[in-house]
Design an enzyme around this catalytic site. Structure first.
Site, PDB file in Angstrom:
ATOM      1  N   TYR A 118      42.958   3.869  12.285  1.00 39.88           N
ATOM      2  CA  TYR A 118      44.535   3.638  12.860  1.00 39.88           C
ATOM      3  C   TYR A 118      45.121   2.461  11.805  1.00 39.88           C
ATOM      4  CZ  TYR A 118      48.459   1.620  15.052  1.00 39.88           C
ATOM      5  OH  TYR A 118      49.696   1.126  15.460  1.00 39.88           O
ATOM      6  N   GLU A 206      53.546   3.342  10.650  1.00 36.83           N
ATOM      7  CA  GLU A 206      52.288   3.739  11.515  1.00 36.83           C
ATOM      8  C   GLU A 206      51.727   5.104  10.961  1.00 36.83           C
ATOM      9  OE1 GLU A 206      52.742   4.904  15.717  1.00 36.83           O
ATOM     10  OE2 GLU A 206      51.236   3.078  16.108  1.00 36.83           O
TER      11      GLU A 206
END
Ligand code: GDP
Ligand code: MN
Length: 396
Positions: A118, A206
């Protein structure tokens, strides 16, 4: 301004960030053509069909599917385009899918295992610095990681005067457990990602997951990109990336008439001048037992035309049971606002919800007089609390 995954990836790619390649398609026929072209360009024999909507968690809702041949591409694309995709991030009605991204399969087998990370870039408002937030737990819902295993989330803050330093990119690659080629690839990925974030004037990147492929390439498989609206004047080529189909229709209309409007879930419509007063008014409504239906800053010139435009926007929300107008007459005189409210009301014909007006500041007394003698179903208030009580009374 939020972007679709495919648009975000195009921006990343333009700054040299490696991405999972894909081609957007509007129908099943285009999807097959896109798949053929992808095979020519990348050699892929499998494809991922990805719904393009402004919401995450698409995989969980059936909006991301693997196709192993062109027949499946056609079938799956046909099935996803036009569906109402429900994900943990949409309302229960879901979001209509208008287009899909046909992407190369990048989870192919090879010398090493694939891993998912991530990574996001965003502004830490507390320190006033950009930061890179990253985790070994990619592909999962990051909120769950933050709740259950917060020690697996790392952050790297960037000093704006020097930018991202090479040692920081190396620390990130190290904390992600990488070595050899993958380590070098990750440092390149991180530095180009950070450059892209800064140069595109984004407020959020993101990337979940960032993938380490089985042959040690590092790439963005997903991309959630938010561009700072206030910087759009510097990026004329980004302006037409806006997809109005994805935005709240009342907010879009408000923007067109120059009103600062944010739709909320409550039942009390607010019309206020100044963002700070608008926030305070929303607090007041909550305290009085109501829930604000919107944030609305009409700005400095609360004349009849503007007040009328604001009424129209507020009343488009069927949940509105009362409207609280809270205006401070600093630059604009209260009597002119009051006249504006009266004129707008008369122009609108009927307004079927009670209206409470609080005008404070220059000529507030004349304003109250005007409202009280207008003969309209409008109640005036002088004090903040008085306005709150009146809202409470009409809601009861
Ligand atoms: P999200 O669910 O909206 O976050 O969409 P993502 O773009 O993150 O995709 C969801 C999941 O699909 C990823 O976490 C991957 O596990 C899977 N996925 C994405 N691309 C591929 C691919 O090329 N091959 C395979 N097998 N799975 C993929
Ligand atoms: Mn994702």
């Amino acid at each position: 301004m939020n972007l679709h995954e495919y648009q975000g990836k195009e921006i990343l790619s333009s700054f040299g960030v490696r991405i999972q390649r894909g081609i957007v398609a509007q129908n099943a026929h285009e999807a097959v053509a896109a798949a053929k072209q992808l095979t020519q360009e990348t050699g892929t024999s499998w494809y991922v069909i990805k719904a393009q909507v402004h919401a995450g968690g698409r995989g969980k809702g059936g909006g991301v599917k693997l196709a192993k041949n062109l027949k499946e591409v056609e079938q799956i694309a046909g099935q996803i385009i036009g569906m109402n995709l429900v994900t943990p991030q949409t309302s229960k009605e879901g979001k209509r899918v208008h287009q899909v991204l046909i992407a190369e399969d990048v989870y192919y087998p090879g010398a090493s295992e694939t891993s998912e990370f991530y990574m996001s870039v965003l502004l830490n408002r507390g320190t006033g610095r950009n930061m890179i937030m990253y985790s070994t737990e990619g592909g999962m819902d990051i909120e769950t990681v933050a709740e259950e295993t917060p020690h697996l989330i790392f952050t790297e803050e960037i000093d704006p005067s020097v930018g991202l330093m090479p040692f920081q990119a190396r620390r990130i690659a190290f904390n992600l457990g990488l070595s050899g080629t993958a380590f070098k690839e990750m440092t390149k990925f991180v530095s180009s990602l950070y450059t892209a974030y800064v140069k595109s004037d984004s407020s959020l990147f993101e990337i979940n997951p960032v993938l380490k492929t089985s042959d040690d390439k590092i790439m963005a498989v997903d991309a959630k990109v938010t561009i700072d609206d206030n910087a759009l004047y510097r990026h004329k080529d980004y302006v037409n990336l806006r997809d109005l189909r994805e935005e709240n229709p009342i907010e879009v209309e408000a923007k067109e008439v120059g009103l600062n409007y944010v739709d909320l879930d409550g039942n009390v419509g607010c019309m206020v001048n100044g963002a700070g007063l608008a926030m305070a008014t929303m607090d007041l409504i909550k305290q009085a037992g109501g829930e604000p239906a919107n944030f609305l800053d009409v700005g400095g010139t609360a004349d009849a035309a503007r007040v009328e435009a604001a009424f129209k926007i507020i009343l488009k929300d069927p949940a509105v049971k009362a409207i609280l107008i809270n205006i401070f007459g600093g630059i604009v005189r209260c009597d002119r606002v009051a006249q504006g409210v009266i004129d707008a009301y008369k122009n609108m014909g009927t307004i079927n919800v009670p209206i409470i007006v609080r005008l404070q500041g220059t000529n507030a007394d004349i304003a109250k007089e005007l409202i009280d003698s207008s003969g309209l179903d409008v109640q005036s208030a002088v004090e903040f609390q008085e306005a709150a009580d009146k809202v409470q009374a009409v809601l009861a």
